[in-house]
Write an enzyme that holds these catalytic residues in place. Structure first.
Site, PDB file in Angstrom:
ATOM      1  N   ASP A  57      24.665  47.314  37.717  1.00 21.42           N
ATOM      2  CA  ASP A  57      25.399  47.795  38.189  1.00 21.42           C
ATOM      3  C   ASP A  57      25.195  47.523  39.656  1.00 21.42           C
ATOM      4  O   ASP A  57      24.385  47.582  40.420  1.00 21.42           O
ATOM      5  CB  ASP A  57      24.940  49.358  37.274  1.00 21.42           C
ATOM      6  CG  ASP A  57      26.086  50.766  38.154  1.00 21.42           C
ATOM      7  OD1 ASP A  57      26.593  50.652  39.526  1.00 21.42           O
ATOM      8  OD2 ASP A  57      26.600  51.438  37.236  1.00 21.42           O
ATOM      9  N   SER A 124      42.426  45.575  49.527  1.00 23.46           N
ATOM     10  CA  SER A 124      43.694  45.947  48.724  1.00 23.46           C
ATOM     11  C   SER A 124      44.641  46.680  50.385  1.00 23.46           C
ATOM     12  O   SER A 124      43.530  46.710  50.876  1.00 23.46           O
ATOM     13  CB  SER A 124      43.227  47.215  48.070  1.00 23.46           C
ATOM     14  OG  SER A 124      44.338  48.123  47.712  1.00 23.46           O
ATOM     15  N   GLU A 126      46.138  48.422  50.284  1.00 26.60           N
ATOM     16  CA  GLU A 126      45.827  50.573  50.611  1.00 26.60           C
ATOM     17  C   GLU A 126      44.907  49.668  52.002  1.00 26.60           C
ATOM     18  O   GLU A 126      45.293  51.224  52.436  1.00 26.60           O
ATOM     19  CB  GLU A 126      45.218  50.879  48.576  1.00 26.60           C
ATOM     20  CG  GLU A 126      45.891  51.005  48.302  1.00 26.60           C
ATOM     21  CD  GLU A 126      47.303  52.825  48.516  1.00 26.60           C
ATOM     22  OE1 GLU A 126      46.426  53.111  48.850  1.00 26.60           O
ATOM     23  OE2 GLU A 126      47.642  51.767  48.329  1.00 26.60           O
ATOM     24  N   TYR A 148      39.966  56.157  48.121  1.00 24.69           N
ATOM     25  CA  TYR A 148      39.975  55.028  47.857  1.00 24.69           C
ATOM     26  C   TYR A 148      39.714  53.420  49.407  1.00 24.69           C
ATOM     27  O   TYR A 148      39.495  52.708  49.176  1.00 24.69           O
ATOM     28  CB  TYR A 148      40.963  54.448  46.888  1.00 24.69           C
ATOM     29  CG  TYR A 148      40.923  52.665  46.754  1.00 24.69           C
ATOM     30  CD1 TYR A 148      40.087  52.506  45.371  1.00 24.69           C
ATOM     31  CD2 TYR A 148      42.237  52.085  46.419  1.00 24.69           C
ATOM     32  CE1 TYR A 148      39.930  51.055  44.813  1.00 24.69           C
ATOM     33  CE2 TYR A 148      41.836  50.883  46.959  1.00 24.69           C
ATOM     34  CZ  TYR A 148      41.867  50.026  45.731  1.00 24.69           C
ATOM     35  OH  TYR A 148      41.628  49.426  45.276  1.00 24.69           O
TER      36      TYR A 148
END
Length: 321
Positions: A57, A124, A126, A148
């Protein structure tokens, strides 16, 4: 010699296409997989027996150290993230931990155990958010407009920081929107193509949407993972914008999808304020000239082809159910 590659987010859209590409090139592919009660393997069902999975993880540094020691990777591709922009408003802290701090956990594990590995970070478009210039290129300042986007900026800059501080081969691909039939159902492109298919098949009556005027630079995920691989084959690590250089509105997306199954979208689409973002990103348009010139990267699938491909896939998917 066979190269080893470790991919985080291997069960996602990009991870599955990248795994296919690397297997075709003769890599030994390791996939980091979070422990869940019901593993979601749809995207890699056809190649799962060729991949060695390691449980881990991004929030658990020790499990990442273990993954690096097991895989002994020549190349590491960090594609794991909380990657849905809408969810980042509802879970901003978790998004920051996974999409931002998770990058630090992974690259620190590499630095300590396998510093000769080449590292790819999935950045990204974004990050550009409220764009400072159009089109956006590698030197365009970031102005993220969602939790994000903010988390992705952190992941991007920590990658740059480790590259410059520790002389690691670490680079980021600033990927603009890229889609495919394997795109998650919660993303707007797949939401639209699924609705077009279901309405055509009589399984759905309407589609509720937010801002139809938002413009995006949409490409095909299968093309974009080739750029990721090319970035790690260069003599020195550099960051690259990966895009189509074309922009289309959400309305165009809806029109192409519904027209492909012989429907007029205006008969089925309703605007619902709950799908409008608190801070909208109005226009994203990438300048990928550096990638084309320095990587020799090329696009193979255009916007209309991509949307039709996704609609046809969803017609098959829901027509069989």
């Amino acid at each position: 010699m066979t190269k080893n590659a470790l991919i985080t987010g291997i069960t996602g859209q990009d991870g599955s296409y990248l795994a296919e590409l690397l297997l075709e090139k003769g890599y030994k592919v390791y996939g980091l997989r979070r422990r869940t009660s019901i593993p979601v393997m749809d995207n890699i069902e056809h190649i799962k027996d060729e991949i060695e999975f390691i449980e881990g993880d991004l929030l658990d540094h020790g499990s990442l150290v273990n993954a690096v020691q097991i895989s002994n990777p020549d190349e590491v591709y960090n594609l794991a993230a909380q990657s849905f922009v809408g969810t980042s408003w509802d879970q901003p802290s978790l998004t920051g931990q996974i999409t931002g701090i998770g990058v630090t956990n992974l690259i620190e594990a590499l630095r300590s155990k396998r510093p000769e590995s080449k590292f790819y970070q999935a950045s990204s478009s974004e990050m550009f958010g409220k764009v400072m210039e159009t089109p956006q290129k590698e030197t365009t300042p970031f102005y993220p407009r969602s939790p994000y986007g903010v988390a992705k900026v952190y992941g991007h800059w920590i990658t740059v920081n480790y590259r410059e501080s520790y002389n690691l081969y670490a680079c980021s691909g600033i990927l603009f929107n890229h889609e495919s039939p394997r795109r998650g159902i919660e993303f707007v492109t797949r939401k639209v193509t699924t609705a077009a298919a279901k309405i055509k098949l009589g399984l759905q009556k309407e589609l509720r949407m937010g801002n139809l005027d938002a413009r995006r630079d949409w490409g095909y995920a299968g093309d974009y993972v080739k750029a990721m691989w090319l970035m790690l084959q260069q003599e020195k690590p550099e960051d690259f914008v990966i895009s189509t250089g074309e922009t289309h509105t959400v309305e165009e997306l809806v029109d192409v999808a519904f027209s492909h199954v012989g429907l007029n979208w205006r008969d089925y689409v309703l605007i619902d304020p709950k799908f409008v973002r608190p801070a909208e990103v109005d226009l994203l348009l990438g300048d990928c000239s550096k990638a084309k010139n320095e990587l020799g990267w090329e696009l193979t699938v255009k916007f209309d082809e991509l949307v039709k491909m996704m609609v046809e896939s969803d017609m098959r998917l829901y027509g069989e159910k």
